[in-house]
Design an enzyme around this catalytic site. Structure first.
Site, mmCIF file in Angstrom:
data_model
loop_
_atom_site.group_PDB
_atom_site.id
_atom_site.type_symbol
_atom_site.label_atom_id
_atom_site.label_comp_id
_atom_site.label_asym_id
_atom_site.label_seq_id
_atom_site.Cartn_x
_atom_site.Cartn_y
_atom_site.Cartn_z
ATOM 1 C CG ASP A 98 -1.715 -1.115 1.334
ATOM 2 O OD1 ASP A 98 -2.285 -1.756 0.285
ATOM 3 O OD2 ASP A 98 -2.307 -1.543 2.322
HETATM 4 N N1 URA Z 1 -1.112 -6.018 3.860
HETATM 5 C C1 URA Z 1 -1.583 -4.687 3.931
HETATM 6 O O1 URA Z 1 -2.745 -4.499 4.630
HETATM 7 N N2 URA Z 1 -0.916 -3.912 3.490
HETATM 8 C C2 URA Z 1 0.196 -4.011 2.723
HETATM 9 O O2 URA Z 1 0.650 -3.104 2.111
HETATM 10 C C3 URA Z 1 0.629 -5.233 2.733
HETATM 11 C C4 URA Z 1 0.055 -6.127 3.240
#
Ligand code: URA
Length: 230
Positions: A98
């Site tokens: 993310d």
């Molecule tokens: N899980 C999440 O919630 N976000 C990420 O970026 C990676 C794994």
């Protein structure tokens, strides 16, 4: 393969720039100056550019410690691809983190390996460090070790190692959208900080945030090995 492809795979320049280098007599193949871009060479040819011997590799593999605020999607800025050399074709992140997640990200133009690494067939461990707002329940590790039925998928068991009431490490083998955030959400808490610390046998202990390095041949072979057994 053609000489210009060999040079292009090494990120030497655009086809036009490469043609110019060849025309200027700066490239030798097995000791002879070559002036033809379509001259046939192989991986084992001894090729020099401006007196320097080149070592061929078809693909590039980078390990990045992604900073917060960078996007892994194809379009969108700032983008993780800005943090690795830009002279190679078709580089892509392996899976996504993310925008607000930090940490370990593999970037490569080896599409076949990418495809295999993100396939749900191979259960590759990914370890995340998280901080969250509400204290974790006492039975948090047991709850996450069970499959959890989310609306769009059922998670495989995760391994939770709490650090204290509001932080810990979670190891999962999948990479569903917002998976760690959703699994911590299932415990009644919201993730406030997330960093991927390990991917299979790789970690980013030697990389500051925003730094990258190339994977070694041993690491690349190790990743290929991860996708051999289902
Ligand atoms: N899980 C999440 O919630 N976000 C990420 O970026 C990676 C794994």
């Amino acid at each position: 393969m053609r000489l210009d492809k060999y040079l292009s795979d090494l990120g030497i320049g655009t086809r036009k720039e490469i043609k110019k280098l060849i025309n200027s007599g700066l490239v030798t193949v097995d000791g002879e100056t070559v002036y033809k871009a379509d001259f046939k060479v192989s991986e084992s040819s001894c090729i020099t550019l401006d007196g320097e011997t080149l070592v061929y590799s078809q693909y590039q593999y980078f390990l990045l410690n992604k900073p917060r605020g960078y996007l892994c999607t194809k379009d969108g800025a700032p983008n993780v691809l800005e943090l690795v050399p830009d002279n190679y074709k078709d580089l892509n992140p392996v899976g996504r983190l993310d925008k607000d997640t930090e940490g370990l990200l593999i970037i490569t133009n080896d599409g076949q390996l990418t495809h295999r690494l993100i396939s749900p067939k191979y259960h590759i461990d990914k370890k995340y460090y998280f901080e969250c707002d509400n204290p974790l329940p006492e039975n948090a590790a047991e709850l996450l070790a069970q499959p959890i039925d989310f609306s769009d998928f059922t998670s495989l068991p995760g391994i939770l190692e709490p650090v204290n009431e509001t932080s810990g490490y979670l190891t999962i083998q999948e990479g569903k959208y917002h998976q760690v955030k959703r699994m911590i959400g299932y415990l009644g808490s919201t993730v406030t900080y997330l960093k991927r610390t390990e991917y299979a046998f790789l970690n980013i202990e030697d990389l500051a945030v925003g730094e990258y390095r190339e994977l070694t041949a041993e690491e690349i072979n190790g990743l290929k090995g991860e996708t051999e057994n289902e």
